[in-house]
Design an enzyme around this catalytic site. Structure first.
Site, PDB file in Angstrom:
ATOM      1  N   GLU A  97       0.842  -1.198   0.000  1.00 30.50           N
ATOM      2  CA  GLU A  97       0.000   0.000   0.000  1.00 30.50           C
ATOM      3  C   GLU A  97       0.879   1.250   0.000  1.00 30.50           C
ATOM      4  O   GLU A  97       2.025   1.222   0.430  1.00 30.50           O
ATOM      5  CB  GLU A  97      -0.922  -0.070   1.233  1.00 30.50           C
ATOM      6  CG  GLU A  97      -1.906   1.045   1.416  1.00 30.50           C
ATOM      7  CD  GLU A  97      -2.878   1.287   0.262  1.00 30.50           C
ATOM      8  OE1 GLU A  97      -2.416   1.554  -0.853  1.00 30.50           O
ATOM      9  OE2 GLU A  97      -4.099   1.290   0.519  1.00 30.50           O
ATOM     10  N   ASP A  98       0.341   2.351  -0.487  1.00 26.83           N
ATOM     11  CA  ASP A  98       1.098   3.596  -0.510  1.00 26.83           C
ATOM     12  C   ASP A  98       1.133   4.253   0.874  1.00 26.83           C
ATOM     13  O   ASP A  98       2.170   4.676   1.349  1.00 26.83           O
ATOM     14  CB  ASP A  98       0.527   4.576  -1.558  1.00 26.83           C
ATOM     15  CG  ASP A  98      -0.987   4.775  -1.456  1.00 26.83           C
ATOM     16  OD1 ASP A  98      -1.635   4.145  -0.579  1.00 26.83           O
ATOM     17  OD2 ASP A  98      -1.533   5.558  -2.260  1.00 26.83           O
ATOM     18  N   ASP A 101      -3.741   5.701   6.537  1.00 32.72           N
ATOM     19  CA  ASP A 101      -4.257   6.915   7.149  1.00 32.72           C
ATOM     20  C   ASP A 101      -5.166   6.489   8.319  1.00 32.72           C
ATOM     21  O   ASP A 101      -4.680   6.211   9.397  1.00 32.72           O
ATOM     22  CB  ASP A 101      -4.988   7.680   6.039  1.00 32.72           C
ATOM     23  CG  ASP A 101      -5.397   9.083   6.426  1.00 32.72           C
ATOM     24  OD1 ASP A 101      -4.653   9.732   7.160  1.00 32.72           O
ATOM     25  OD2 ASP A 101      -6.466   9.531   5.993  1.00 32.72           O
ATOM     26  N   PHE A 150      -0.994  16.212   4.279  1.00 34.67           N
ATOM     27  CA  PHE A 150      -1.418  15.606   3.022  1.00 34.67           C
ATOM     28  C   PHE A 150      -0.227  15.560   2.068  1.00 34.67           C
ATOM     29  O   PHE A 150       0.319  16.594   1.699  1.00 34.67           O
ATOM     30  CB  PHE A 150      -2.582  16.376   2.401  1.00 34.67           C
ATOM     31  CG  PHE A 150      -3.176  15.646   1.235  1.00 34.67           C
ATOM     32  CD1 PHE A 150      -4.106  14.628   1.445  1.00 34.67           C
ATOM     33  CD2 PHE A 150      -2.789  15.941  -0.060  1.00 34.67           C
ATOM     34  CE1 PHE A 150      -4.639  13.921   0.371  1.00 34.67           C
ATOM     35  CE2 PHE A 150      -3.319  15.244  -1.141  1.00 34.67           C
ATOM     36  CZ  PHE A 150      -4.243  14.228  -0.923  1.00 34.67           C
ATOM     37  N   ARG A 163       1.169  11.993  -9.073  1.00 35.97           N
ATOM     38  CA  ARG A 163       1.603  10.642  -8.712  1.00 35.97           C
ATOM     39  C   ARG A 163       3.022  10.364  -9.204  1.00 35.97           C
ATOM     40  O   ARG A 163       3.749   9.563  -8.628  1.00 35.97           O
ATOM     41  CB  ARG A 163       0.696   9.585  -9.362  1.00 35.97           C
ATOM     42  CG  ARG A 163      -0.723   9.552  -8.827  1.00 35.97           C
ATOM     43  CD  ARG A 163      -1.424   8.316  -9.388  1.00 35.97           C
ATOM     44  NE  ARG A 163      -2.871   8.370  -9.222  1.00 35.97           N
ATOM     45  CZ  ARG A 163      -3.521   8.008  -8.133  1.00 35.97           C
ATOM     46  NH1 ARG A 163      -2.858   7.571  -7.079  1.00 35.97           N
ATOM     47  NH2 ARG A 163      -4.835   8.075  -8.073  1.00 35.97           N
TER      48      ARG A 163
END
Ligand code: IMP
Ligand code: MG
Length: 172
Positions: A97-98, A101, A150, A163
């Site tokens: 996963e990136d 959160d 963010f 990205r």
């Protein structure tokens, strides 16, 4: 899209950390193969770079998910936009996963994929925002813990852009 992005984690640091993670994973899975599940689209860049540096046999599959409704009031349910192509039964699954959160996406995915009889299942995330966690999720491999900001780049988007930045940054 014109945006001013401040570097949070440089390309060199990202590359170095991925190399370390791949070494750790190669050691932990010695004598086995590892089935990487890349969560589209954010973890594409990370998955590719990680896979290239893992020295045990690697297979790859892809899954695309999205949170129901407004993410800020997410029920924690996840909509599957694209499911895996292959069965994971008996495989050593590593979800890539990136970023984690709230933890809702991965918590849901872990529960779902665990019902499909993998031999083992673990999570590897490039970034972790521990302050934001609302759902407990067991993450074995973490690239970087970051503050509650963010971030974009290295697969992470702002309204689908940015990205392709080779580093992790913050939009100013
Ligand atoms: P979770 O279910 O709240 O853990 O949501 C994780 C997902 O939210 C990630 O896979 C990203 O798509 C998105 N996300 C969370 N934080 C960020 C960020 O800082 N930048 C870009 N996307 C983010
Ligand atoms: Mg994502």
């Amino acid at each position: 899209m014109a945006a001013n992005v401040k570097v949070m984690i440089s390309e060199e640091r990202v590359n170095q950390r991925i190399k370390e993670l791949a070494e750790q994973i190669s050691k932990d899975y010695e004598g086995k193969s590892v089935h990487l599940i890349c969560i589209l689209k954010g973890s594409v860049f990370f998955s590719c770079d990680l896979a290239k540096r893992i020295t045990v046999p690697v297979t790859l599959d892809f899954m695309s998910v999205s949170s129901y409704g407004n993410e800020k009031v997410s029920s924690g349910r996840v909509r599957i936009l694209k499911d895996l192509d292959e069965s994971i039964q008996g495989k050593n699954v590593l979800i890539v996963e990136d970023i984690i959160d709230s933890g809702r996406t991965l918590s849901y995915l872990m529960d779902l994929l665990s019902t499909r009889s993998p031999e083992s299942i673990e999570i590897c995330t490039l970034l972790d925002k521990p302050e934001r966690r609302v759902t407990d999720v067991k993450v074995k491999y973490v690239g970087f813990e970051i503050p509650d900001e963010f971030v974009v780049g290295y697969g992470l988007d702002h309204e689908q852009y940015l990205r392709n930045l080779p580093y992790v940054g913050v939009v100013e």
